[in-house]
Design a protein around this motif. Structure first.
Motif, mmCIF file in Angstrom:
data_model
loop_
_atom_site.group_PDB
_atom_site.id
_atom_site.type_symbol
_atom_site.label_atom_id
_atom_site.label_comp_id
_atom_site.label_asym_id
_atom_site.label_seq_id
_atom_site.Cartn_x
_atom_site.Cartn_y
_atom_site.Cartn_z
ATOM 1 N N GLN A 47 0.839 -1.200 0.000
ATOM 2 C CA GLN A 47 0.000 0.000 0.000
ATOM 3 C C GLN A 47 0.871 1.247 0.000
ATOM 4 O O GLN A 47 0.435 2.322 -0.405
ATOM 5 C CB GLN A 47 -0.887 0.047 1.266
ATOM 6 C CG GLN A 47 -1.888 -1.086 1.362
ATOM 7 C CD GLN A 47 -2.882 -1.034 0.223
ATOM 8 O OE1 GLN A 47 -3.469 0.005 -0.035
ATOM 9 N NE2 GLN A 47 -3.035 -2.145 -0.489
ATOM 10 N N VAL A 99 -1.014 -1.559 7.605
ATOM 11 C CA VAL A 99 -0.814 -0.399 6.724
ATOM 12 C C VAL A 99 -0.315 -0.797 5.339
ATOM 13 O O VAL A 99 -0.029 0.065 4.511
ATOM 14 C CB VAL A 99 0.154 0.628 7.355
ATOM 15 C CG1 VAL A 99 -0.433 1.192 8.653
ATOM 16 C CG2 VAL A 99 1.525 0.009 7.602
ATOM 17 N N LYS A 102 1.983 1.972 13.301
ATOM 18 C CA LYS A 102 1.018 2.283 12.241
ATOM 19 C C LYS A 102 1.011 3.775 11.929
ATOM 20 O O LYS A 102 1.015 4.194 10.766
ATOM 21 C CB LYS A 102 -0.397 1.858 12.665
ATOM 22 C CG LYS A 102 -0.716 0.405 12.345
ATOM 23 C CD LYS A 102 -1.924 -0.117 13.088
ATOM 24 C CE LYS A 102 -3.175 0.705 12.860
ATOM 25 N NZ LYS A 102 -4.280 0.189 13.725
ATOM 26 N N THR A 103 0.999 4.572 12.991
ATOM 27 C CA THR A 103 0.966 6.021 12.779
ATOM 28 C C THR A 103 2.192 6.489 11.991
ATOM 29 O O THR A 103 2.082 7.318 11.085
ATOM 30 C CB THR A 103 0.910 6.762 14.134
ATOM 31 O OG1 THR A 103 -0.192 6.263 14.876
ATOM 32 C CG2 THR A 103 0.739 8.255 13.926
ATOM 33 N N LYS A 159 1.712 5.503 8.365
ATOM 34 C CA LYS A 159 0.580 6.218 7.767
ATOM 35 C C LYS A 159 0.876 7.712 7.590
ATOM 36 O O LYS A 159 0.525 8.307 6.567
ATOM 37 C CB LYS A 159 -0.686 6.029 8.624
ATOM 38 C CG LYS A 159 -1.373 4.696 8.354
ATOM 39 C CD LYS A 159 -2.344 4.319 9.437
ATOM 40 C CE LYS A 159 -3.562 5.219 9.482
ATOM 41 N NZ LYS A 159 -4.464 4.824 10.591
ATOM 42 N N GLU A 160 1.516 8.303 8.583
ATOM 43 C CA GLU A 160 1.826 9.737 8.469
ATOM 44 C C GLU A 160 2.867 9.990 7.380
ATOM 45 O O GLU A 160 2.755 10.953 6.616
ATOM 46 C CB GLU A 160 2.326 10.287 9.813
ATOM 47 C CG GLU A 160 1.240 10.415 10.874
ATOM 48 C CD GLU A 160 0.188 11.451 10.490
ATOM 49 O OE1 GLU A 160 0.585 12.564 10.078
ATOM 50 O OE2 GLU A 160 -1.009 11.147 10.574
ATOM 51 N N GLU A 174 1.105 9.720 4.146
ATOM 52 C CA GLU A 174 0.250 10.879 3.892
ATOM 53 C C GLU A 174 1.097 12.061 3.391
ATOM 54 O O GLU A 174 0.738 12.730 2.419
ATOM 55 C CB GLU A 174 -0.485 11.261 5.194
ATOM 56 C CG GLU A 174 -1.369 12.476 5.105
ATOM 57 C CD GLU A 174 -2.494 12.324 4.103
ATOM 58 O OE1 GLU A 174 -2.907 11.173 3.855
ATOM 59 O OE2 GLU A 174 -2.926 13.356 3.541
#
Lengths: 316, 316, 316, 316
Positions: free
Chosen positions: B66, B96, B285-286, B289-290, B293
């Protein structure tokens, strides 16, 4: 108060009012630091003999300016800094012969600002809901602003440090911008051009003015400073439309650098906030006047007679 | 928590648990400092007009991701940071859509990690006792990992500041690596390629993937950052096999730089440790993901539609 | 104690004994700072695959060395650091297979040092009273040193910060040096060559070895680091005689840089003082052994088999 | 007291007498910082062998100097530093064989200074009231100074930080300067040349000497250091008239750099103030003598026999 004193006092006051966050930069704040550092790369070749007193007066399209220094688009923090902040800024800029630029949200008292008599630009972000974009532009035109614009570089909204500020934005296409251009009745500014590609597209759109800007370090990290990309943008624009540049300009000598790189005027954002915080309407006036005085001194001693005649020959 | 908060809190927690030493660099720590500095040299050319929302999805050989951000090989400190640390990291990366990479020692619960369903890489150091190398690789294959690998750059083991950590390693020859390649049943990764010479040898060995890396500043002092040698390595590899790069990547914009230099994916080590220390599975995960992003924002605003289409044209 | 610990403890001890002044540099201390900075410019190209365990053994004229790291000429502060300091240094260097170098004043116990069995160099300053120069050289030869030398770069004596240390020196001419060369029975070293001009003159004199050096920042301010002038000096010397280099070498990786630039061996001064101050004879041994261990690791991972085979191809 | 001690003590004393402001730079103080940084870019190529003791004696037009180091034009703060400050400076400079230079206001005791016997330069600012300029020059000539001059770079007066100091100045034209040249009976110095354009105009005016200077950071911000523009100015002047250079020179090695770039002498301003503040007449003497001693050492070890024979061949 001197320029240094205003900048220092303004920064302290904004900090004490919990407004200091607005001054920070996106993610690692590289852009903010780079915006400061870039000016140190350029020095002036002096022309002390045979030079004459310079003028700072200039013309941007249909707007006569006493100084080639205008406000960069900001709205949000101003009413929080001082009551009637926007009106005070408008009056100050009117008095010193500058130009005011507003961002989103469109101020509710836009008509009052127009009535002050300062030439006004209203720029709008590329909200994903495109009808909102056109509505804001129409609202600004109805209020009587001089120019309208789109902040094309906010295609992913804005962000300060790790906090997203404005969301729900999507990059605009040439076709969408052309449609806006066809519908507006005032000159159209495209703000946030930072590459020759986007400069070409701005010409394709029929923009009347571009602002070369990294959005005051509030969009994407690791964007260059406008002066680092001006040469290639100036080559594309080739004098067809005026160029405004902003990003970390704090001193009259910074402004002269912007002019020599090919801009017709320079935008300042944080200096307006500092001036307003430190000394209200008077503070904003002092900021512009002091920068203009520094600019005039430096122009005179480098043999630059007017903003329009500045070129890179004086840069070392 | 934001990315900055996780990094800061994670570093503090590791320090308070006496695990901070793992984050330091070999001898003078030049490599560690340089790993930070290199990213500041590169800025982005913006494409604000006509750009479309980017995707971060990509494919590495047989693995769908991903995000083009995977874990760099680490094992040792993770169980000391949190109980079931490896399982938590595996679950976070699975969720993720990333990939997990483990170093030596091979974790005793490798099968449990495989069962989490995250694609797994097990890399092994070139221990002087070569039978141990092959045994570890076979053990990993038996446990069901996706790829296996050799950390070729640990030919003198690892060292942090003045303290040797892993000893008893000897550089591998092409012949030894070829023999391993013949015996493995899964794709073979060579980790620690940092010169065109070694890139040529990796192709000669028949490696399926290379990781361009200075081993997180844990082998030899004064090694360059991978981005400083990517161009010449990319020329040698010439698209024949995928390239992963690691070394000081902390932000989505760093990842975009790695992709534009020719990597298909970027590895992160310390960020995983910070995330786990600061907020367990959620923290890992953060982090991913950050970063993803940030990457997506920067890709969109530079006109990069997908990881595979990034190139150096957007680098200034 | 590790190398870092010895350096830190040694510096503290020298400071506490009021010997710290000896470590400072001439006038603005630019040379001292530059001696540190230069090493950060050079990184290594790794060769991890197909490399073999390196040896640090080498030969300088008639001297066999276990390590290409020797002592730079120092005498004065050593007896003040520890009782029998010179003997302790001699024994340590003997044991690790290095070479000792002494400056002026010629130590009164020179014969005792010779008896330790370490290969010895005695260098002499170009005192204006030339008879004193020749007398010191003869005295050293009589004591049995391996090589003798002249510190040609002390033509204006030495100076630390604003304080002149050794006075009464005058630059030597080629003719004066030729006369010395004719009279000595041991190989003649010219120490303090820092330009191709002086390298040419050293060959004209018939020097057997040169030391490329800025005298540890103790002569003239704003001298370059030896690595900044090695290329042009190496071109002049063209392999006719061995080159030793010194100036801020602290780590094995620094030594490898010196070798790749064309030196056959590297001199260290302050590290010997730190080692002696921190841990006596053992401390000096540790300094050389740790640097050699770092050197060997770095040589192995860059594919450099022996000191003589190092070249700039591994420098990035 | 040594040079470093004088500089430190002098700075402290000026601060304690509220005279420290005079040492600061215009606006952002970039020029002041750059004046310090520039010297660190240049190193010396040593010539240790065959060199001979250098002389610092030189001749500037009709003036014999023991040292190629003269005072830069300053008047205002000196009487505030010590009673009879100007007389003390004059006596000190006379004794060390240097030259004194005075700025505006023209000191009321100019005749007393002339009687000390030190060669004197009186420079005048380009006041908008031109009659005042000529009157000051005539007054200085009547008092018996050696040379007179115009500070052409003060065409916008002077400024320290944000505070304008001298106002009411206007740039001079070639015609105005020619008229002054026709009327003076002593050699005419043009001070503040900082570009080849102004150098050409100085020749056109018939100037007898130019001073390449950024006015000690007291006119316009972001001016380059004189050494950054010397090459192109030297090309224009082509040996027709002597060149003096000033700007941040603090050490004998700085002076040597000025000479190698093509200046015949170097001016120092703040060092004179420090010397006077720290130790009166003796302090000023020490400053010049120590700088001269450092200069002589560096000249000798780079093979520069006299100020007139320095060239850029020794700069690395």
């Amino acid at each position: 108060m001197t320029l240094s004193e205003i900048y220092q006092k303004g920064a302290e006051l904004l900090e004490s009012k919990n407004l200091g966050f607005n001054l920070k930069g996106v993610e690692t704040e590289f852009v903010l630091r780079n915006n400061e550092e870039v000016f140190k790369r350029y020095k002036f070749r002096q022309r002390a003999i045979n030079s004459v007193e310079a003028t700072t007066e200039t013309r941007l399209l249909d707007v006569e300016l006493q100084v080639p220094i205008i406000m960069s688009s900001i709205t949000a923090p101003i009413p929080q800094i001082q009551q009637d902040g926007l009106l005070k800024v408008a009056r100050a800029l009117k008095e010193v012969g500058s130009m005011m630029s507003l961002g989103t949200p469109v101020p509710s008292n836009l008509k009052d600002l127009v009535e002050v008599g300062v030439p006004l630009i209203q720029t709008v972000k590329p909200f994903t809901d495109r009808s909102r974009v056109m509505q804001m532009i129409s609202q600004a035109e109805a209020a009587g602003v001089s120019w309208v614009g789109v902040e094309v570089d906010a295609g992913q909204g804005t962000k300060i440090m790790d906090r997203p500020m404005v969301r729900d934005c999507t990059p605009m296409s040439v076709d969408e911008l052309k449609e806006i251009k066809q519908r507006v009745t005032r000159p159209l500014v495209l703000k946030g051009i930072l590459s020759p590609w986007d400069a070409e597209r701005a010409l394709e759109v029929g923009a009347d003015v571009i602002v070369v800007s990294n959005h005051g370090a509030h969009t994407i990290d690791y964007l260059p400073h406008p002066l680092e990309v001006m040469d290639e943008i100036v080559r594309v624009i080739a004098g067809q439309i005026p160029i405004i540049v902003d990003g970390g300009f704090r001193r009259g000598t910074d402004v002269l650098k912007g002019l020599t790189f090919g801009a017709q005027a320079v935008g300042v954002g944080r200096p307006i906030l500092y001036g307003l915080a430190a000394d209200g309407e008077e503070g904003v006036k002092t900021v512009i006047k002091e920068m203009a005085e520094e600019l005039k001194r430096a122009m005179t001693m480098t043999g630059v007679k007017s903003p329009a005649s500045a070129d890179k020959g004086i840069i070392l």
